[in-house]
Design a protein around this motif. Structure first.
Motif, PDB file in Angstrom:
ATOM      1  N   LEU A  68      31.305 -53.123 -19.399  1.00 29.94           N
ATOM      2  CA  LEU A  68      30.952 -54.498 -19.753  1.00 29.94           C
ATOM      3  C   LEU A  68      29.931 -55.066 -18.766  1.00 29.94           C
ATOM      4  O   LEU A  68      29.033 -55.818 -19.167  1.00 29.94           O
ATOM      5  CB  LEU A  68      32.198 -55.380 -19.785  1.00 29.94           C
ATOM      6  CG  LEU A  68      33.135 -55.176 -20.971  1.00 29.94           C
ATOM      7  CD1 LEU A  68      34.354 -56.092 -20.860  1.00 29.94           C
ATOM      8  CD2 LEU A  68      32.410 -55.436 -22.299  1.00 29.94           C
ATOM      9  N   HIS A  69      30.068 -54.699 -17.486  1.00 24.16           N
ATOM     10  CA  HIS A  69      29.075 -55.144 -16.511  1.00 24.16           C
ATOM     11  C   HIS A  69      27.699 -54.591 -16.862  1.00 24.16           C
ATOM     12  O   HIS A  69      26.688 -55.315 -16.820  1.00 24.16           O
ATOM     13  CB  HIS A  69      29.496 -54.699 -15.115  1.00 24.16           C
ATOM     14  CG  HIS A  69      28.562 -55.175 -14.039  1.00 24.16           C
ATOM     15  ND1 HIS A  69      27.421 -54.487 -13.660  1.00 24.16           N
ATOM     16  CD2 HIS A  69      28.577 -56.301 -13.283  1.00 24.16           C
ATOM     17  CE1 HIS A  69      26.788 -55.145 -12.724  1.00 24.16           C
ATOM     18  NE2 HIS A  69      27.468 -56.253 -12.462  1.00 24.16           N
ATOM     19  N   HIS A  70      27.636 -53.324 -17.217  1.00 22.18           N
ATOM     20  CA  HIS A  70      26.358 -52.720 -17.621  1.00 22.18           C
ATOM     21  C   HIS A  70      25.821 -53.395 -18.889  1.00 22.18           C
ATOM     22  O   HIS A  70      24.621 -53.689 -18.986  1.00 22.18           O
ATOM     23  CB  HIS A  70      26.540 -51.228 -17.865  1.00 22.18           C
ATOM     24  CG  HIS A  70      25.310 -50.565 -18.419  1.00 22.18           C
ATOM     25  ND1 HIS A  70      24.233 -50.208 -17.645  1.00 22.18           N
ATOM     26  CD2 HIS A  70      24.978 -50.214 -19.708  1.00 22.18           C
ATOM     27  CE1 HIS A  70      23.293 -49.675 -18.397  1.00 22.18           C
ATOM     28  NE2 HIS A  70      23.719 -49.656 -19.656  1.00 22.18           N
ATOM     29  N   PHE A  71      26.711 -53.680 -19.850  1.00 18.11           N
ATOM     30  CA  PHE A  71      26.293 -54.293 -21.109  1.00 18.11           C
ATOM     31  C   PHE A  71      25.630 -55.650 -20.888  1.00 18.11           C
ATOM     32  O   PHE A  71      24.634 -55.981 -21.536  1.00 18.11           O
ATOM     33  CB  PHE A  71      27.511 -54.455 -22.014  1.00 18.11           C
ATOM     34  CG  PHE A  71      27.243 -55.236 -23.277  1.00 18.11           C
ATOM     35  CD1 PHE A  71      26.499 -54.691 -24.310  1.00 18.11           C
ATOM     36  CD2 PHE A  71      27.729 -56.532 -23.419  1.00 18.11           C
ATOM     37  CE1 PHE A  71      26.235 -55.417 -25.465  1.00 18.11           C
ATOM     38  CE2 PHE A  71      27.478 -57.263 -24.574  1.00 18.11           C
ATOM     39  CZ  PHE A  71      26.728 -56.696 -25.594  1.00 18.11           C
ATOM     40  N   VAL A  72      26.148 -56.426 -19.953  1.00 18.70           N
ATOM     41  CA  VAL A  72      25.613 -57.767 -19.719  1.00 18.70           C
ATOM     42  C   VAL A  72      24.431 -57.745 -18.755  1.00 18.70           C
ATOM     43  O   VAL A  72      23.395 -58.368 -19.012  1.00 18.70           O
ATOM     44  CB  VAL A  72      26.720 -58.711 -19.197  1.00 18.70           C
ATOM     45  CG1 VAL A  72      26.129 -60.034 -18.720  1.00 18.70           C
ATOM     46  CG2 VAL A  72      27.744 -58.969 -20.283  1.00 18.70           C
ATOM     47  N   SER A  73      24.551 -57.026 -17.660  1.00 20.74           N
ATOM     48  CA  SER A  73      23.551 -57.138 -16.595  1.00 20.74           C
ATOM     49  C   SER A  73      22.448 -56.092 -16.631  1.00 20.74           C
ATOM     50  O   SER A  73      21.336 -56.360 -16.186  1.00 20.74           O
ATOM     51  CB  SER A  73      24.248 -57.068 -15.231  1.00 20.74           C
ATOM     52  OG  SER A  73      25.094 -58.184 -15.057  1.00 20.74           O
TER      53      SER A  73
END
Length: 392
Positions: A68-73
């Protein structure tokens, strides 16, 4: 999972699924669409601050945090078509009367998040270490939801200038919500929208009203913009002030000259949850001798005092009651931000990623839309789809 519970309010899965299907259709990859839905569910279910870690704990556990961190940032998906899809969805379902442009100031303890700077915030009367953004809201009297954001930093200012075909040295300009940023942001929403052009209500009294009116006139966009009482205006009302036309006075002074023309206007206060009545009057003006004709709108709480708010509009044929009620849509956006946007985590993004900030606020805006629409009255009392002014 039959429903999402949050803030003592249940959201049916069908509502979220319907929005996700439309919102994430522009994303080219199935895994991105899945992560978008997962993040949206997390914004609606997680307690406390909506950090990636907190969201992951509610939708997938520790294994979901990194993805999720990769998906957003760090992912490559473009938030712009997702916002456009949200705009069109809300235009169809919410049926806004106007687009409201208002500022968002997010205080920050440190200087490491994207767009953070020490800046003077007029509404607070002090210098605050903060992020500053412009938000555009789809609004009617019953509800509102954000559809677009512009984080006020140099990268966004360059985008604003490019949208208007300007070639100024943007790096020499102070960061802030200037007329060009406002106009560029409103024009982007207009290009996404499907229906009749709606008025743009700009609640930024410190913005350059002359530049704003000129830019909106060039784009043929209907607008109402807040101005300060010290704003200098040229009197252009020969029927009411025949001996004073072409004279330049302040907005405050001019409204004092026409206060005998005030009439009561009833409007709904979303903060108090009840109707209120103000006195209001309009007078024809220009911002410069050669500029387009406008209406100055004044509002009084105290019949013996000075006007409390001042607005100018290019909707020169609008009745005073309908115009004043349009300006109150800024209050609706303000109240819904406090009631819905903050709980669903719109201001909770932490990080240095410019793209990450925009992706998070896009998904938080979608979460706000879910809350607003599922809490809305179902008696058919929504505003007309074309956004036309009602009689006074």
């Amino acid at each position: 999972m039959n429903a999402v519970r949050h803030l003592e309010h249940e959201v049916p899965d069908t509502t979220v699924e319907e929005l996700c299907a439309e919102l994430f259709a522009p994303l080219p990859r199935a895994d991105q669409r899945g992560k978008g839905a997962q993040y949206l569910y997390g914004l609606l279910t997680a307690d406390g601050r909506k950090t990636v870690r907190n969201i992951a704990a509610h939708v997938g556990g520790g294994s979901a945090e990194q993805s999720l961190h990769h998906f957003v940032s760090s992912s490559t998906w473009d938030w712009t078509p997702v916002r456009a899809a949200l705009c069109r969805y809300l235009e169809r379902v919410l049926r806004p009367r106007a687009w409201v442009v208002r500022p968002l100031v997010i205080p920050k303890a440190g200087r490491h998040s994207v767009g953070v700077a020490r800046r003077f915030v007029p509404s607070l009367g002090q210098v605050v270490n903060s992020q500053e953004a412009l938000g555009v809201w789809a609004a009617n009297e019953e509800m509102s939801a954000p559809v677009h954001w512009r984080l006020m930093c140099h990268e966004e200012r360059r985008r604003a200038g490019a949208a208007l075909g300007l070639r100024r040295p943007w790096g020499e300009q102070p960061e802030g919500a200037d007329a060009e940023s406002v106009a560029a942001t409103a024009m982007e929403v207009r290009e996404w929208a499907l229906g009749t052009p709606r008025p743009v209500v700009v609640d930024l009294p410190d913005c350059d009203a002359r530049a704003l009116a000129r830019l909106f006139a060039a784009e043929r966009l209907p607008m109402l913009t807040a101005v300060s009482g010290a704003t200098r205006l040229v009197i252009d009302d020969r029927s009411r002030l025949p001996g004073d036309t072409d004279r330049e006075v302040s907005a405050q002074q001019l409204l004092k000259m026409v206060r005998s023309l005030r009439r009561p206007v009833t409007w709904f206060d979303p903060h108090l949850g009840r109707d209120r009545t103000s006195l209001a009057a309009t007078v024809q003006v220009r911002l410069a001798p050669s500029s387009e004709p406008l209406l100055l709108i004044g509002e009084w709480d105290d019949p013996h005092g000075w006007p409390r708010r001042h607005w100018v509009t290019n909707l020169t044929a609008g009745p005073v009651g309908a115009l004043l009620r349009l300006t109150k849509l800024a209050l609706r956006a303000e109240a819904d931000f406090e009631r819905i946007s903050v709980p669903v985590g719109l201001v909770d993004f932490e990080g240095r990623s410019f793209n990450g900030w925009h992706r998070h606020t896009t998904l938080a805006s979608a979460a706000h839309a879910v809350r607003a629409l599922t809490a809305a009255p179902t008696d058919g009392g929504l505003a007309p789809v074309d956004g036309r002014l009602r009689s006074a």
